[in-house]
Write a protein that holds these residues in place. Structure first.
Motif, PDB file in Angstrom:
ATOM      1  N   LYS A 188       0.774  -1.169  -0.046  1.00  0.00           N
ATOM      2  CA  LYS A 188       0.015  -0.113   0.142  1.00  0.00           C
ATOM      3  C   LYS A 188       0.853   1.157   0.035  1.00  0.00           C
ATOM      4  CE  LYS A 188      -3.824  -2.201   2.444  1.00  0.00           C
ATOM      5  NZ  LYS A 188      -4.563  -2.012   3.473  1.00  0.00           N
ATOM      6  N   VAL A 189       0.317   2.235  -0.731  1.00  0.00           N
ATOM      7  CA  VAL A 189       1.011   3.498  -0.586  1.00  0.00           C
ATOM      8  C   VAL A 189       0.015   4.546  -0.139  1.00  0.00           C
ATOM      9  CG1 VAL A 189       2.490   3.246  -2.704  1.00  0.00           C
ATOM     10  CG2 VAL A 189       0.207   4.211  -3.122  1.00  0.00           C
ATOM     11  N   VAL A 225       5.952  -9.949   1.663  1.00  0.00           N
ATOM     12  CA  VAL A 225       5.048 -10.081   0.445  1.00  0.00           C
ATOM     13  C   VAL A 225       3.507  -9.908   1.135  1.00  0.00           C
ATOM     14  CG1 VAL A 225       4.073 -11.427  -1.237  1.00  0.00           C
ATOM     15  CG2 VAL A 225       6.608 -11.241  -1.174  1.00  0.00           C
ATOM     16  N   ASN A 226       2.717  -9.482   0.575  1.00  0.00           N
ATOM     17  CA  ASN A 226       1.346  -9.268   0.814  1.00  0.00           C
ATOM     18  C   ASN A 226       0.570 -10.591   0.257  1.00  0.00           C
ATOM     19  OD1 ASN A 226      -1.468  -8.808   0.787  1.00  0.00           O
ATOM     20  ND2 ASN A 226      -1.251  -6.724   0.787  1.00  0.00           N
ATOM     21  N   ALA A 227       0.209 -11.385   1.030  1.00  0.00           N
ATOM     22  CA  ALA A 227      -0.340 -12.711   0.776  1.00  0.00           C
ATOM     23  C   ALA A 227      -1.764 -12.569   0.018  1.00  0.00           C
ATOM     24  CB  ALA A 227      -0.492 -13.596   1.978  1.00  0.00           C
ATOM     25  N   SER A 228      -2.246 -11.578   0.026  1.00  0.00           N
ATOM     26  CA  SER A 228      -3.733 -11.606  -0.875  1.00  0.00           C
ATOM     27  C   SER A 228      -3.404 -10.820  -1.861  1.00  0.00           C
ATOM     28  CB  SER A 228      -4.447 -10.736   0.230  1.00  0.00           C
ATOM     29  OG  SER A 228      -4.924 -11.639   1.506  1.00  0.00           O
ATOM     30  N   ALA A 229      -2.349  -9.840  -2.025  1.00  0.00           N
ATOM     31  CA  ALA A 229      -2.382  -8.875  -3.128  1.00  0.00           C
ATOM     32  C   ALA A 229      -1.239  -9.103  -4.092  1.00  0.00           C
ATOM     33  CB  ALA A 229      -2.318  -7.384  -2.422  1.00  0.00           C
ATOM     34  N   ASN A 230      -0.482 -10.081  -3.770  1.00  0.00           N
ATOM     35  CA  ASN A 230       0.785 -10.008  -4.779  1.00  0.00           C
ATOM     36  C   ASN A 230       0.383 -11.621  -5.579  1.00  0.00           C
ATOM     37  OD1 ASN A 230       3.340 -11.144  -5.644  1.00  0.00           O
ATOM     38  ND2 ASN A 230       4.004  -9.614  -4.362  1.00  0.00           N
ATOM     39  N   ASN A 231       0.472 -11.418  -6.922  1.00  0.00           N
ATOM     40  CA  ASN A 231       0.424 -12.356  -8.061  1.00  0.00           C
ATOM     41  C   ASN A 231       1.330 -13.654  -7.709  1.00  0.00           C
ATOM     42  OD1 ASN A 231      -1.969 -11.231  -8.991  1.00  0.00           O
ATOM     43  ND2 ASN A 231      -0.699 -10.114 -10.314  1.00  0.00           N
TER      44      ASN A 231
END
Length: 286
Positions: free
Chosen positions: A65-66, A190-196
Protein backbone atom coordinates in the motif's frame (compact mmCIF):
# COMPACT_ATOMS: atom_id res chain seq x y z
CA UNK A 1 35.10 1.00 16.19
CA UNK A 2 34.68 4.14 14.10
CA UNK A 3 31.05 5.23 13.93
CA UNK A 4 29.59 4.66 10.44
CA UNK A 5 28.21 7.82 8.84
CA UNK A 6 24.63 6.48 8.70
CA UNK A 7 24.68 5.72 12.45
CA UNK A 8 26.08 9.08 13.54
CA UNK A 9 22.63 10.80 13.77
CA UNK A 10 21.39 8.07 16.15
CA UNK A 11 24.50 8.53 18.28
CA UNK A 12 23.97 12.30 18.28
CA UNK A 13 20.35 11.81 19.39
CA UNK A 14 21.38 9.47 22.21
CA UNK A 15 19.66 6.42 20.75
CA UNK A 16 23.01 4.64 20.37
CA UNK A 17 25.84 5.01 22.90
CA UNK A 18 28.48 2.92 21.19
CA UNK A 19 29.02 0.97 17.98
CA UNK A 20 30.65 -2.30 19.03
CA UNK A 21 31.19 -4.17 15.77
CA UNK A 22 29.95 -4.89 12.27
CA UNK A 23 27.85 -8.03 12.39
CA UNK A 24 27.30 -8.61 8.68
CA UNK A 25 26.99 -7.02 5.28
CA UNK A 26 24.08 -8.37 3.24
CA UNK A 27 22.45 -7.79 -0.10
CA UNK A 28 20.06 -5.15 1.23
CA UNK A 29 21.67 -3.89 4.45
CA UNK A 30 24.67 -3.69 6.76
CA UNK A 31 24.10 -4.77 10.37
CA UNK A 32 26.04 -3.48 13.37
CA UNK A 33 26.10 -4.51 17.02
CA UNK A 34 25.51 -1.43 19.16
CA UNK A 35 25.14 -0.54 22.82
CA UNK A 36 22.07 1.39 23.92
CA UNK A 37 22.47 2.17 27.59
CA UNK A 38 22.67 -1.19 29.35
CA UNK A 39 21.34 -3.10 26.35
CA UNK A 40 23.21 -4.58 23.40
CA UNK A 41 21.14 -4.34 20.23
CA UNK A 42 21.65 -4.35 16.49
CA UNK A 43 21.30 -1.54 14.01
CA UNK A 44 20.31 -2.50 10.48
CA UNK A 45 21.39 0.10 7.94
CA UNK A 46 19.49 -0.31 4.68
CA UNK A 47 21.49 0.21 1.52
CA UNK A 48 20.38 2.71 -1.10
CA UNK A 49 18.57 1.26 -4.10
CA UNK A 50 21.60 1.74 -6.38
CA UNK A 51 23.72 -0.33 -3.98
CA UNK A 52 21.18 -3.05 -3.24
CA UNK A 53 21.59 -6.32 -5.06
CA UNK A 54 18.24 -7.85 -4.11
CA UNK A 55 16.87 -9.36 -7.33
CA UNK A 56 13.39 -8.84 -8.74
CA UNK A 57 12.43 -6.34 -6.02
CA UNK A 58 9.36 -5.28 -8.02
CA UNK A 59 7.83 -8.75 -7.61
CA UNK A 60 8.01 -8.41 -3.85
CA UNK A 61 6.69 -4.84 -3.75
CA UNK A 62 3.55 -5.70 -5.73
CA UNK A 63 0.48 -5.20 -3.57
CA UNK A 64 2.12 -2.95 -1.00
CA UNK A 65 0.00 0.00 0.00
CA UNK A 66 1.02 3.60 -0.68
CA UNK A 67 -0.31 6.70 1.02
CA UNK A 68 -2.32 8.06 -1.89
CA UNK A 69 -2.90 8.33 -5.62
CA UNK A 70 -0.14 10.88 -6.17
CA UNK A 71 2.46 8.51 -4.71
CA UNK A 72 1.14 5.60 -6.78
CA UNK A 73 1.28 7.66 -10.00
CA UNK A 74 4.79 8.86 -9.23
CA UNK A 75 5.94 5.28 -8.61
CA UNK A 76 4.34 4.18 -11.86
CA UNK A 77 6.15 6.91 -13.81
CA UNK A 78 9.47 6.07 -12.09
CA UNK A 79 10.04 9.76 -11.37
CA UNK A 80 12.63 10.85 -8.80
CA UNK A 81 9.79 11.42 -6.34
CA UNK A 82 8.37 7.99 -7.17
CA UNK A 83 11.73 6.33 -6.56
CA UNK A 84 11.96 8.17 -3.25
CA UNK A 85 8.54 6.79 -2.23
CA UNK A 86 9.58 3.28 -3.28
CA UNK A 87 12.70 3.61 -1.14
CA UNK A 88 10.68 4.74 1.87
CA UNK A 89 8.27 1.82 1.43
CA UNK A 90 11.18 -0.64 1.11
CA UNK A 91 12.89 0.71 4.22
CA UNK A 92 9.76 0.71 6.38
CA UNK A 93 8.41 -2.64 5.13
CA UNK A 94 10.48 -4.67 7.56
CA UNK A 95 9.56 -2.74 10.69
CA UNK A 96 5.88 -2.87 9.67
CA UNK A 97 6.07 -6.63 9.06
CA UNK A 98 7.98 -7.29 12.29
CA UNK A 99 5.48 -5.28 14.33
CA UNK A 100 2.50 -7.15 12.82
CA UNK A 101 4.15 -10.54 13.22
CA UNK A 102 5.14 -9.82 16.81
CA UNK A 103 1.49 -9.07 17.58
CA UNK A 104 0.49 -12.30 15.79
CA UNK A 105 2.75 -14.37 18.06
CA UNK A 106 5.47 -15.12 15.50
CA UNK A 107 9.00 -15.43 16.87
CA UNK A 108 10.72 -12.39 15.35
CA UNK A 109 13.09 -9.78 16.84
CA UNK A 110 11.62 -6.84 18.76
CA UNK A 111 11.95 -3.46 17.05
CA UNK A 112 12.60 -0.13 18.75
CA UNK A 113 12.69 2.53 16.04
CA UNK A 114 13.39 3.12 12.35
CA UNK A 115 14.98 6.47 11.50
CA UNK A 116 16.39 7.57 8.13
CA UNK A 117 16.79 4.01 6.87
CA UNK A 118 18.27 2.62 10.09
CA UNK A 119 16.30 -0.01 12.03
CA UNK A 120 17.22 -0.40 15.68
CA UNK A 121 16.17 -3.83 16.86
CA UNK A 122 16.73 -6.70 19.28
CA UNK A 123 19.95 -8.66 19.01
CA UNK A 124 18.99 -12.33 19.05
CA UNK A 125 21.60 -13.99 21.26
CA UNK A 126 22.52 -17.36 22.74
CA UNK A 127 22.91 -18.32 26.40
CA UNK A 128 26.34 -16.67 26.52
CA UNK A 129 25.12 -13.36 25.12
CA UNK A 130 26.76 -13.97 21.75
CA UNK A 131 24.88 -13.57 18.48
CA UNK A 132 22.64 -16.60 17.93
CA UNK A 133 23.77 -18.83 15.05
CA UNK A 134 21.99 -19.10 11.73
CA UNK A 135 19.86 -22.21 11.28
CA UNK A 136 22.19 -23.27 8.47
CA UNK A 137 25.06 -23.56 10.96
CA UNK A 138 23.17 -25.77 13.41
CA UNK A 139 22.99 -29.57 13.32
CA UNK A 140 20.14 -31.54 14.85
CA UNK A 141 19.26 -34.99 15.99
CA UNK A 142 16.36 -36.54 14.10
CA UNK A 143 13.99 -35.85 17.00
CA UNK A 144 15.08 -32.23 17.42
CA UNK A 145 14.80 -31.61 13.67
CA UNK A 146 11.21 -32.89 13.65
CA UNK A 147 10.32 -30.75 16.68
CA UNK A 148 11.89 -27.56 15.33
CA UNK A 149 10.40 -28.12 11.90
CA UNK A 150 6.99 -28.31 13.59
CA UNK A 151 7.70 -25.01 15.37
CA UNK A 152 8.72 -23.38 12.09
CA UNK A 153 5.59 -24.60 10.31
CA UNK A 154 3.49 -23.13 13.12
CA UNK A 155 5.27 -19.78 12.85
CA UNK A 156 4.90 -19.74 9.07
CA UNK A 157 1.20 -20.51 9.52
CA UNK A 158 0.85 -17.58 11.94
CA UNK A 159 2.57 -15.37 9.36
CA UNK A 160 0.12 -16.42 6.68
CA UNK A 161 -2.80 -15.84 9.05
CA UNK A 162 -1.46 -12.29 9.44
CA UNK A 163 -1.40 -11.94 5.65
CA UNK A 164 2.39 -11.91 5.38
CA UNK A 165 4.78 -14.13 3.44
CA UNK A 166 8.50 -13.87 4.14
CA UNK A 167 9.41 -14.19 0.46
CA UNK A 168 13.06 -15.14 0.98
CA UNK A 169 12.94 -17.67 3.81
CA UNK A 170 15.73 -20.20 4.14
CA UNK A 171 18.18 -21.55 6.71
CA UNK A 172 20.18 -18.34 6.31
CA UNK A 173 17.55 -15.95 7.69
CA UNK A 174 16.46 -17.97 10.68
CA UNK A 175 18.45 -17.67 13.92
CA UNK A 176 18.37 -20.32 16.64
CA UNK A 177 18.44 -19.17 20.28
CA UNK A 178 17.82 -21.15 23.46
CA UNK A 179 14.08 -21.23 22.77
CA UNK A 180 14.25 -22.31 19.15
CA UNK A 181 14.06 -20.61 15.75
CA UNK A 182 13.65 -16.85 15.27
CA UNK A 183 12.69 -15.53 11.82
CA UNK A 184 14.66 -12.48 10.60
CA UNK A 185 15.20 -10.36 7.47
CA UNK A 186 11.79 -9.25 6.19
CA UNK A 187 12.32 -6.13 4.01
CA UNK A 188 10.93 -8.08 1.04
CA UNK A 189 7.87 -9.34 2.96
CA UNK A 190 4.98 -10.09 0.60
CA UNK A 191 1.28 -9.27 0.92
CA UNK A 192 -0.31 -12.73 0.78
CA UNK A 193 -3.61 -11.50 -0.66
CA UNK A 194 -2.44 -8.82 -3.09
CA UNK A 195 0.65 -10.26 -4.78
CA UNK A 196 0.27 -12.45 -7.87
CA UNK A 197 3.46 -14.33 -6.95
CA UNK A 198 2.40 -14.97 -3.36
CA UNK A 199 1.56 -18.66 -3.68
CA UNK A 200 4.82 -19.54 -5.44
CA UNK A 201 6.88 -17.54 -2.94
CA UNK A 202 5.07 -19.15 -0.02
CA UNK A 203 5.70 -22.64 -1.38
CA UNK A 204 9.38 -21.83 -1.88
CA UNK A 205 9.69 -20.54 1.70
CA UNK A 206 8.04 -23.61 3.23
CA UNK A 207 9.91 -26.07 1.05
CA UNK A 208 13.28 -24.42 1.76
CA UNK A 209 12.72 -25.02 5.46
CA UNK A 210 11.49 -28.56 4.80
CA UNK A 211 14.61 -29.27 2.77
CA UNK A 212 16.98 -28.15 5.52
CA UNK A 213 15.35 -30.03 8.39
CA UNK A 214 14.90 -32.97 6.02
CA UNK A 215 18.68 -33.39 5.98
CA UNK A 216 18.39 -34.61 9.58
CA UNK A 217 14.93 -36.22 9.41
CA UNK A 218 14.37 -37.49 5.83
CA UNK A 219 10.72 -38.32 6.47
CA UNK A 220 10.02 -34.58 6.55
CA UNK A 221 10.77 -34.47 2.82
CA UNK A 222 7.49 -36.29 2.20
CA UNK A 223 5.38 -33.63 3.94
CA UNK A 224 3.31 -31.07 2.03
CA UNK A 225 2.66 -28.23 4.45
CA UNK A 226 2.90 -25.56 1.76
CA UNK A 227 -0.10 -26.78 -0.23
CA UNK A 228 -2.03 -27.72 2.90
CA UNK A 229 -1.69 -24.23 4.40
CA UNK A 230 -2.30 -22.41 1.13
CA UNK A 231 -5.47 -24.37 0.41
CA UNK A 232 -6.83 -23.52 3.88
CA UNK A 233 -5.81 -19.87 3.36
CA UNK A 234 -7.60 -19.64 -0.01
CA UNK A 235 -10.73 -21.15 1.55
CA UNK A 236 -10.50 -18.63 4.44
CA UNK A 237 -10.26 -21.59 6.81
CA UNK A 238 -6.72 -21.00 8.06
CA UNK A 239 -6.59 -19.77 11.66
CA UNK A 240 -3.85 -19.58 14.33
CA UNK A 241 -5.46 -22.67 15.87
CA UNK A 242 -5.52 -24.75 12.69
CA UNK A 243 -4.08 -28.23 13.20
CA UNK A 244 -1.68 -29.09 10.39
CA UNK A 245 -0.87 -32.61 9.26
CA UNK A 246 1.60 -32.04 6.44
CA UNK A 247 -0.62 -34.13 4.20
CA UNK A 248 -2.43 -32.84 1.14
CA UNK A 249 -4.18 -34.53 -1.75
CA UNK A 250 -3.61 -32.40 -4.81
CA UNK A 251 -6.70 -32.63 -7.02
CA UNK A 252 -4.95 -30.69 -9.77
CA UNK A 253 -2.31 -33.40 -10.03
CA UNK A 254 -5.04 -36.05 -10.27
CA UNK A 255 -6.66 -34.04 -13.06
CA UNK A 256 -3.34 -33.89 -14.90
CA UNK A 257 -2.93 -37.65 -14.64
CA UNK A 258 -6.43 -38.16 -16.01
CA UNK A 259 -5.67 -35.85 -18.91
CA UNK A 260 -2.49 -37.76 -19.70
CA UNK A 261 -4.39 -41.07 -19.65
CA UNK A 262 -7.00 -39.60 -21.98
CA UNK A 263 -4.26 -38.48 -24.39
CA UNK A 264 -2.71 -41.96 -24.31
CA UNK A 265 -6.09 -43.56 -25.05
CA UNK A 266 -6.76 -41.07 -27.85
CA UNK A 267 -3.37 -41.84 -29.41
CA UNK A 268 -4.08 -45.57 -29.14
CA UNK A 269 -7.47 -45.13 -30.84
CA UNK A 270 -5.87 -43.13 -33.64
CA UNK A 271 -3.26 -45.85 -34.10
CA UNK A 272 -5.99 -48.50 -34.30
CA UNK A 273 -7.83 -46.44 -36.90
CA UNK A 274 -4.60 -45.99 -38.88
CA UNK A 275 -3.91 -49.72 -38.83
CA UNK A 276 -7.50 -50.42 -39.82
CA UNK A 277 -7.17 -48.08 -42.82
CA UNK A 278 -3.93 -49.76 -43.83
CA UNK A 279 -5.53 -53.23 -43.63
CA UNK A 280 -8.56 -52.01 -45.58
CA UNK A 281 -6.27 -50.63 -48.27
CA UNK A 282 -4.30 -53.90 -48.47
CA UNK A 283 -7.55 -55.89 -48.85
CA UNK A 284 -8.59 -53.68 -51.77
CA UNK A 285 -5.32 -54.39 -53.55
CA UNK A 286 -5.67 -58.16 -53.36
Amino acid sequence: MKIPKRLQPLVDDGLIDEVLSRLMSGKEADVFVVRCGEHVRCAKVYKDAVKRSFKKAAQYQEGRKVRGGRQARAMGKRSSYGRQIEEEIWQTAEVDALSRLNEAGVRVPDTYCCIDGVLLMELVSDEHGDVAPQLGHVSFSKEDAIEQHKIMMHNIMLMLCAGIIHGDLSEFNVLVDNNGPVIIDLPQAVNASANNNAEAMFARDVNNIRRYYGEFAPELLNTNYAKEMWALFEEANLTPNSVLTGEFEDDSEDADVDAILEEIQAAADEEQERLARINFSDDDNL
